[in-house]
Design an enzyme around this catalytic site. Structure first.
Site, mmCIF file in Angstrom:
data_model
loop_
_atom_site.group_PDB
_atom_site.id
_atom_site.type_symbol
_atom_site.label_atom_id
_atom_site.label_comp_id
_atom_site.label_asym_id
_atom_site.label_seq_id
_atom_site.Cartn_x
_atom_site.Cartn_y
_atom_site.Cartn_z
ATOM 1 N N ASP A 194 0.811 -1.213 0.000
ATOM 2 C CA ASP A 194 0.000 0.000 0.000
ATOM 3 C C ASP A 194 0.853 1.275 0.000
ATOM 4 O O ASP A 194 0.643 2.154 0.821
ATOM 5 C CB ASP A 194 -0.907 -0.063 1.243
ATOM 6 C CG ASP A 194 -1.905 1.065 1.302
ATOM 7 O OD1 ASP A 194 -2.336 1.539 0.241
ATOM 8 O OD2 ASP A 194 -2.246 1.478 2.429
ATOM 9 N N GLU A 437 3.972 -7.349 7.765
ATOM 10 C CA GLU A 437 2.768 -8.050 7.329
ATOM 11 C C GLU A 437 3.025 -9.150 6.308
ATOM 12 O O GLU A 437 2.474 -9.115 5.203
ATOM 13 C CB GLU A 437 1.739 -7.049 6.801
ATOM 14 C CG GLU A 437 1.317 -6.059 7.845
ATOM 15 C CD GLU A 437 -0.057 -5.445 7.585
ATOM 16 O OE1 GLU A 437 -0.499 -5.473 6.434
ATOM 17 O OE2 GLU A 437 -0.671 -4.963 8.536
ATOM 18 N N ASN A 508 -0.101 -4.869 13.809
ATOM 19 C CA ASN A 508 -0.850 -3.824 13.121
ATOM 20 C C ASN A 508 -2.333 -4.147 13.296
ATOM 21 O O ASN A 508 -2.765 -5.239 12.941
ATOM 22 C CB ASN A 508 -0.512 -3.813 11.625
ATOM 23 C CG ASN A 508 0.947 -3.450 11.368
ATOM 24 O OD1 ASN A 508 1.628 -2.958 12.261
ATOM 25 N ND2 ASN A 508 1.422 -3.692 10.159
ATOM 26 N N TYR A 510 -6.470 -2.795 12.947
ATOM 27 C CA TYR A 510 -7.403 -1.828 12.369
ATOM 28 C C TYR A 510 -8.848 -2.113 12.769
ATOM 29 O O TYR A 510 -9.761 -1.904 11.986
ATOM 30 C CB TYR A 510 -7.238 -1.807 10.833
ATOM 31 C CG TYR A 510 -5.934 -1.145 10.428
ATOM 32 C CD1 TYR A 510 -5.836 0.248 10.371
ATOM 33 C CD2 TYR A 510 -4.801 -1.895 10.147
ATOM 34 C CE1 TYR A 510 -4.642 0.866 10.023
ATOM 35 C CE2 TYR A 510 -3.602 -1.292 9.800
ATOM 36 C CZ TYR A 510 -3.531 0.091 9.742
ATOM 37 O OH TYR A 510 -2.351 0.704 9.407
ATOM 38 N N TYR A 514 -10.997 -1.439 9.195
ATOM 39 C CA TYR A 514 -11.242 -2.525 8.239
ATOM 40 C C TYR A 514 -12.183 -3.583 8.826
ATOM 41 O O TYR A 514 -12.790 -4.362 8.091
ATOM 42 C CB TYR A 514 -9.930 -3.184 7.809
ATOM 43 C CG TYR A 514 -9.020 -2.280 6.998
ATOM 44 C CD1 TYR A 514 -9.434 -1.766 5.776
ATOM 45 C CD2 TYR A 514 -7.756 -1.940 7.464
ATOM 46 C CE1 TYR A 514 -8.612 -0.932 5.035
ATOM 47 C CE2 TYR A 514 -6.926 -1.121 6.726
ATOM 48 C CZ TYR A 514 -7.352 -0.616 5.509
ATOM 49 O OH TYR A 514 -6.534 0.197 4.783
ATOM 50 N N GLU A 546 0.842 -0.321 14.093
ATOM 51 C CA GLU A 546 -0.062 0.446 13.222
ATOM 52 C C GLU A 546 -1.455 0.417 13.812
ATOM 53 O O GLU A 546 -1.932 -0.643 14.237
ATOM 54 C CB GLU A 546 -0.144 -0.160 11.809
ATOM 55 C CG GLU A 546 1.110 -0.024 10.987
ATOM 56 C CD GLU A 546 0.940 -0.556 9.554
ATOM 57 O OE1 GLU A 546 -0.203 -0.639 9.059
ATOM 58 O OE2 GLU A 546 1.972 -0.901 8.948
ATOM 59 N N TRP A 591 -0.540 4.812 12.604
ATOM 60 C CA TRP A 591 -0.390 4.753 11.151
ATOM 61 C C TRP A 591 -1.212 5.865 10.556
ATOM 62 O O TRP A 591 -2.406 5.870 10.731
ATOM 63 C CB TRP A 591 -0.860 3.410 10.578
ATOM 64 C CG TRP A 591 -0.492 3.243 9.139
ATOM 65 C CD1 TRP A 591 -1.309 3.340 8.053
ATOM 66 C CD2 TRP A 591 0.811 2.953 8.626
ATOM 67 N NE1 TRP A 591 -0.604 3.133 6.899
ATOM 68 C CE2 TRP A 591 0.704 2.891 7.226
ATOM 69 C CE3 TRP A 591 2.064 2.776 9.225
ATOM 70 C CZ2 TRP A 591 1.804 2.645 6.397
ATOM 71 C CZ3 TRP A 591 3.146 2.526 8.400
ATOM 72 C CH2 TRP A 591 3.001 2.452 7.000
ATOM 73 N N LYS A 611 -4.369 8.097 6.109
ATOM 74 C CA LYS A 611 -4.322 7.834 7.552
ATOM 75 C C LYS A 611 -3.331 8.734 8.271
ATOM 76 O O LYS A 611 -3.103 8.586 9.473
ATOM 77 C CB LYS A 611 -4.004 6.359 7.821
ATOM 78 C CG LYS A 611 -5.104 5.426 7.318
ATOM 79 C CD LYS A 611 -5.004 4.030 7.867
ATOM 80 C CE LYS A 611 -6.050 3.125 7.237
ATOM 81 N NZ LYS A 611 -5.812 2.849 5.797
HETATM 82 C C1 GCB Z 1 -1.213 -2.064 6.829
HETATM 83 C C2 GCB Z 1 0.088 -1.954 6.112
HETATM 84 C C3 GCB Z 1 0.344 -0.553 5.595
HETATM 85 C C4 GCB Z 1 -0.930 0.034 5.018
HETATM 86 C C5 GCB Z 1 -1.978 0.066 6.113
HETATM 87 C C6 GCB Z 1 -3.305 0.653 5.632
HETATM 88 O O1 GCB Z 1 -1.438 -2.932 7.622
HETATM 89 O O2 GCB Z 1 1.178 -2.391 6.877
HETATM 90 O O3 GCB Z 1 1.358 -0.593 4.644
HETATM 91 O O4 GCB Z 1 -0.735 1.299 4.483
HETATM 92 O O5 GCB Z 1 -2.206 -1.223 6.578
HETATM 93 O O6 GCB Z 1 -3.498 1.848 5.695
HETATM 94 O O7 GCB Z 1 -4.148 -0.114 5.188
#
Ligand code: GCB
Length: 637
Positions: A194, A437, A508, A510, A514, A546, A591, A611
């Site tokens: 990404d 990751e 990491n 989210y 997500y 993250e 992040w 982000k």
């Molecule tokens: C992650 C990745 C990072 C992405 C991020 C995202 O887990 O390590 O490279 O930019 O998510 O924003 O989805």
């Protein structure tokens, strides 16, 4: 007569061809050559040849056959360092072959020295010619490489430096690309990660010399202390003829501590003790000057100076300790990314980023997802930041066949060796990360664990291969550098058993974005539940490397709806509050520090990952003020 001449011409052409073929042998860059960054001193010279170079794309890959290394025609101007993608019109998505050329004068006075060229980084593969003759090649986009060019240069006159760079995305490269299938994050270019695969010469290019007869080829500083007495032990490597030398450590008040050393083969070690030592610490840096000299009687054959700090790093079940004291890492995952510069080193941006991190109250960052420009580490040393240093192994996978897995693992080993060679003397670097990751079959950001159980070739499961590969890299890092912990960074859903690899669990997460979007109550529950479970099982500290939410700067919402600045604040607050309830959380890194360029994909409006706590041009979002308030008020997250 005419006929004979024709035959002679044909034969000459044929042998000429053979000559080009023979001359086309490129040696692979020796990782040892980047152990010491070039310096100007009484024994060494350094000449920066960055600037405006000539540039030409080679989409058909004909340049080598047509000997473009003997002179570029119809070239355009390009800045070195700097990605070509957003400098040159029409090249944003171009990742194919391109050629760089510059001319530089080499003085007669360098005739007695060994001469090298060092390219700070070129993405992804580079071949270098000097005056039309091959100097060497390098693979890997984010670390320096150097070649000796003494036999290729012309003294007292201009020399032509040609560099061919190509940045094709391949499954065998790291980071990985062109894996086939669609990605929500990036279809064009087809990166399996990404961030935008910026291309070109990204850091400075320098020529430098070392003395011909004998020179220092490496210095590794091991530091520590007992009570008030510190020590610096320097392991020295040389090439050429020298019996021994001298180590001089000086502090900032003008005290010096010296020791001599003798070589056994090409290696030697010397140690000085430092009474009333000033330790290097997070937020309270103190640097010693370490000078190594090779001597023959009273003559100094070569000398090299670097700065380092006296400090220790260790890990317990709950904490990361610097000098025996627990640290809580507050900070960011970052990128080398800026408008027009692309991934090119942009010193004012580097300095600005540190200013902003200091203002916000951060004390650490991860060089996600690749090693950064040398200057970044120097500044971290001087400002007392803690750095997790990461190789560019993003999007590793273990289910696409033995050959690919082997090729990537080989490249990971190579990059790890390069990175540790280059960065080992920086007190700011407190941990090596061998992957971000690594992924697995059926991956999704769903938060479901334990999916990698499918059988793969050789009777091994994907799980077993992953643990073997990651485990090997962590072990390699710790063998090359026994003074620092090493780890990898895991995504949501990474099979739990992978957590046996590494000294610290870097996660990491989210939840709230997500998965369970906007449901912060559920997210908090799942988040702490998972941390408790992992810590309970593996007994290692956790860093959340993250967490974050895409945030459209200037978009506000009374109900804190997704993409608003309020949503980002609410989400970061949730994670930080939860982290404060667990004593085994050793770090919280948001992040991202700033918005950054990505490929074109469904969930990346305007090809930007939003982000960032700052916008891409480093203006604060509301979340920056929130973090500033929290992180400057207390020691907590
Ligand atoms: C992650 C990745 C990072 C992405 C991020 C995202 O887990 O390590 O490279 O930019 O998510 O924003 O989805």
């Amino acid at each position: 007569m005419k006929v004979r001449l024709k035959w002679v011409a044909l034969l000459m052409g044929f042998f000429g061809c053979l000559q080009v073929q023979a001359a086309d042998e490129f040696k692979k860059a020796d990782t040892q050559l980047i152990a010491l960054s070039p310096v100007q001193n009484a024994n060494r010279n350094k000449m920066d040849i960055s600037g405006i170079w000539s540039f030409k794309t080679d989409p058909q890959n004909v340049g080598e056959n047509q000997q473009w290394f003997n002179g570029l025609t119809d070239a355009v101007n390009i800045a070195v360092p700097g990605s070509w993608n957003d400098q040159i019109e029409g090249l944003h998505n171009y990742l194919g072959t391109a050629w760089y050329e510059t001319k530089t004068f080499i003085p007669q006075s360098w005739k007695t020295e060994k001469i090298y060229i060092r390219i700070g980084s070129a993405s992804y593969a580079a071949k270098v010619w000097v005056n039309g003759k091959p100097a060497g090649m390098h693979e890997g986009g984010n670390l320096p490489f150097a070649f000796e060019i003494s036999s290729l240069v012309k003294y007292g006159q201009p020399n032509v430096i040609s560099v061919q760079v190509e940045n094709e995305l391949k499954p065998t490269r790291i980071p990985t690309g062109n894996l086939g299938g669609a990605s929500m994050m990036s279809n064009i270019p087809a990166s399996n990660y990404d961030f935008f695969p910026y291309s070109g010469i990204h850091r400075n290019v320098v020529l430098y010399t070392v003395p011909r007869a004998a020179s220092i080829s490496d210095v590794t500083c091991i530091t520590g202390y007992e009570g008030n007495t510190g020590f610096i032990q320097a392991k020295v490597q040389k090439s050429g003829n020298a019996q021994g030398g001298k180590l001089t450590v000086s502090d900032q008040e003008g005290h010096t501590f010296t020791a001599t050393f003798k070589f056994a083969g090409n290696e030697a070690a010397a140690k000085v003790e430092i009474p009333d030592v000033h330790l290097w610490n997070v937020g309270k840096p103190y640097l010693y000057n370490v000078q190594v000299e090779l001597t023959a009687g009273s003559k100094v054959l070569d000398s090299y100076a670097l700065q380092t700090g006296v400090r220790t790093v260790s890990v317990t079940a709950n904490e990361i300790l610097v000098n025996g004291e627990p640290v809580k890492m507050k900070g960011f995952g970052k990128h080398e990314d800026f408008i027009i510069f692309g991934r090119g080193a942009a010193l004012p941006v580097t300095v600005r980023d540190y200013e902003l991190m200091k203002w916000i109250g951060a004390n650490s960052f991860r060089t996600s997802h690749y090693p950064y420009d040398d200057n970044v580490y120097d500044i971290a040393d001087r400002m007392g930041f803690l750095v997790i240093d990461e190789i560019p192994s993003v999007g590793l996978l273990f289910h696409d066949g033995d050959e690919n897995v082997k090729a990537r693992q080989e490249q990971c080993r190579y990059c790890l060796e390069e990175m540790i060679n280059r960065d080992k003397n920086h007190p700011s670097v407190i941990m090596w990360s061998v992957a971000n990751e690594p992924t697995f079959k059926g991956v999704g950001q769903s938060g479901m664990a334990g999916m990698a159980t499918s059988a793969v070739q050789g009777g091994k499961t994907e799980n077993e291969i992953a643990i073997e590969c990651l485990g090997e890299l962590v072990k390699l890092a710790k063998t090359q550098d026994p003074t620092r912990p090493a780890t990898f960074v895991a995504m949501s859903g990474t099979p739990e058993s992978w957590m046996q690899v590494g000294d610290v669990m870097c996660l990491n997460r989210y939840y709230g974005w997500y998965a369970f979007m906007g449901d912060f109550e559920k997210s908090a529950q799942v988040f702490v539940g998972e941390m408790d479970q992992l810590h309970g099982k593996y007994n290692k500290p956790i860093i959340i490397t993250e967490f974050g939410a895409d945030t459209n700067a200037g978009f506000h919402s009374a109900d804190a709806l997704a993409f608003s600045e309020e949503f980002q604040c609410k989400m970061l607050e949730m994670y930080l509050n939860q982290a404060n309830t667990r004593n085994f959380v050793a770090g919280m890194q948001v992040w991202n520090f700033a918005d950054f360029q990505t490929g074109q994909g469904l969930i990346r409006a305007n090809s930007i990952n939003q982000k960032g706590v700052f916008t891409r041009d480093r203006q604060p979002k509301m979340a920056a003020h929130l973090l500033h308030q929290r992180w400057t008020a207390t020691d907590k997250y």
